[in-house]
Design an enzyme around this catalytic site. Structure first.
Site, PDB file in Angstrom:
ATOM      1  N   LEU A   1       0.832  -1.204   0.000  1.00  0.00           N
ATOM      2  CA  LEU A   1       0.000   0.000   0.000  1.00  0.00           C
ATOM      3  C   LEU A   1       0.864   1.250   0.000  1.00  0.00           C
ATOM      4  CD1 LEU A   1      -2.551   1.721   0.409  1.00  0.00           C
ATOM      5  CD2 LEU A   1      -2.420   1.181   2.862  1.00  0.00           C
ATOM      6  N   TYR A   2       1.842   1.321   0.888  1.00  0.00           N
ATOM      7  CA  TYR A   2       2.649   2.530   0.991  1.00  0.00           C
ATOM      8  C   TYR A   2       3.471   2.760  -0.275  1.00  0.00           C
ATOM      9  CZ  TYR A   2       1.387   2.087   5.912  1.00  0.00           C
ATOM     10  OH  TYR A   2       0.688   1.972   7.089  1.00  0.00           O
ATOM     11  N   ARG A   3       3.978   1.705  -0.859  1.00  0.00           N
ATOM     12  CA  ARG A   3       4.732   1.879  -2.109  1.00  0.00           C
ATOM     13  C   ARG A   3       3.817   2.337  -3.237  1.00  0.00           C
ATOM     14  NH1 ARG A   3       9.523   2.873   0.000  1.00  0.00           N
ATOM     15  NH2 ARG A   3      10.873   1.054   0.312  1.00  0.00           N
TER      16      ARG A   3
END
Length: 208
Positions: A172-174
Site C-alpha cells: 500500500l505505501y509503495r
C-alpha cells in the site's frame, strides 16, 4: 420448504471520527489494532491511554471503516469497526519526532535536510485493517480519506521491517508513493526494526 434468502453483509463504509467518537469507541478500535498487528491480548490496555492522549494533539484527525446495518443505517457509535487510521501534526517536542530525527542523523541525513523535512509534516500514527477485512482496498481508502485535505508539506509514518517488503502494508505505501527516510531503525524501548517512510503532500488525485 421455502428457502431463507440471506441478505449480503453491507460493505464497510469509510467515515470521519471526531475525537469524542474515537474515545467512545476506543476499545473497539484497539481490538482492530491488536488483531491487525497480531499482538497478545491485553496490549490494548497499555495503548489506550496513549491513543486517548493523541486525540488532544494539534491537527489530530481520524477515519474508520465501519459496517452499516442491513438496512443501510449507520451510527458511528455502534457500527462494527473493521479498520482505523489516525494521525496529527508532528512537532519537535514529540517523542516520535525526536526518535526520527535521531535516526535520520545516524542514516547520513544532513542537519539542514532533516530539519527541513521535519518542519511541517503529518504523522500517520496508526493505520490498521482487521484481518477479516483485509484485501478489499480498505487501507487505501482510509489513507486517501485521511490525507485528502491535509495542509502539511509531507506525511511520515513508521512500519515494521518485513522481508522483501512482502506484506499488504508495504505494498500500500509503495503504491501511494512513500519512499525511504530511515531503514532498520530501532525505536527506544522496542527491539524490532522499523522503516520510516514519507512522501510529499498533497496526494495526487485518483485516476478517473
Amino acid at each position: 420448504m421455502t428457502a431463507v434468502r440471506r441478505h449480503p453483509t453491507p460493505a464497510p463504509v469509510v467515515v470521519d471520527l471526531s475525537a469524542a467518537d474515537l474515545r467512545f469507541r476506543l476499545r473497539d478500535a484497539l481490538t482492530v489494532y491488536v488483531a491487525a498487528m497480531d499482538y497478545p491480548r491485553g496490549t490494548e490496555h497499555h495503548r489506550a491511554p496513549m491513543w486517548a492522549e493523541h486525540t488532544r494533539r494539534p491537527g489530530w484527525q481520524a477515519v474508520a471503516a465501519v459496517v452499516p446495518e442491513d438496512d443501510g443505517h449507520l451510527d458511528v457509535r455502534t457500527a462494527p469497526i473493521v479498520a482505523i487510521a489516525y494521525g496529527y501534526r508532528g512537532a519537535p517536542h514529540q517523542w516520535w519526532h525526536q526518535q526520527v530525527m535521531h535516526g535520520m542523523r545516524h542514516s547520513g541525513w544532513s542537519e539542514r535536510d532533516s530539519r527541513r523535512l521535519l518542519a511541517n509534516y503529518f504523522e500517520l500514527t496508526e493505520l490498521h485493517v482487521h484481518p477479516s477485512a483485509q484485501g478489499r482496498g480498505i487501507g487505501e481508502r482510509l489513507l486517501t480519506r485521511l490525507l485528502e485535505h491535509r495542509t502539511e508539506a509531507a506525511v511520515l509514518l513508521s512500519t515494521p521491517e518485513v522481508d522483501r517488503e512482502n506484506n499488504r502494508a508495504w505494498r500500500l505505501y509503495r503504491r501511494q508513493g512513500f519512499t525511504d527516510v530511515v531503514r532498520h531503525f530501532v525505536f527506544s524501548g522496542d527491539t524490532r526494526r522499523f522503516a520510516v517512510l514519507g512522501r510529499p503532500l498533497p496526494l495526487p488525485p485518483p485516476p478517473r
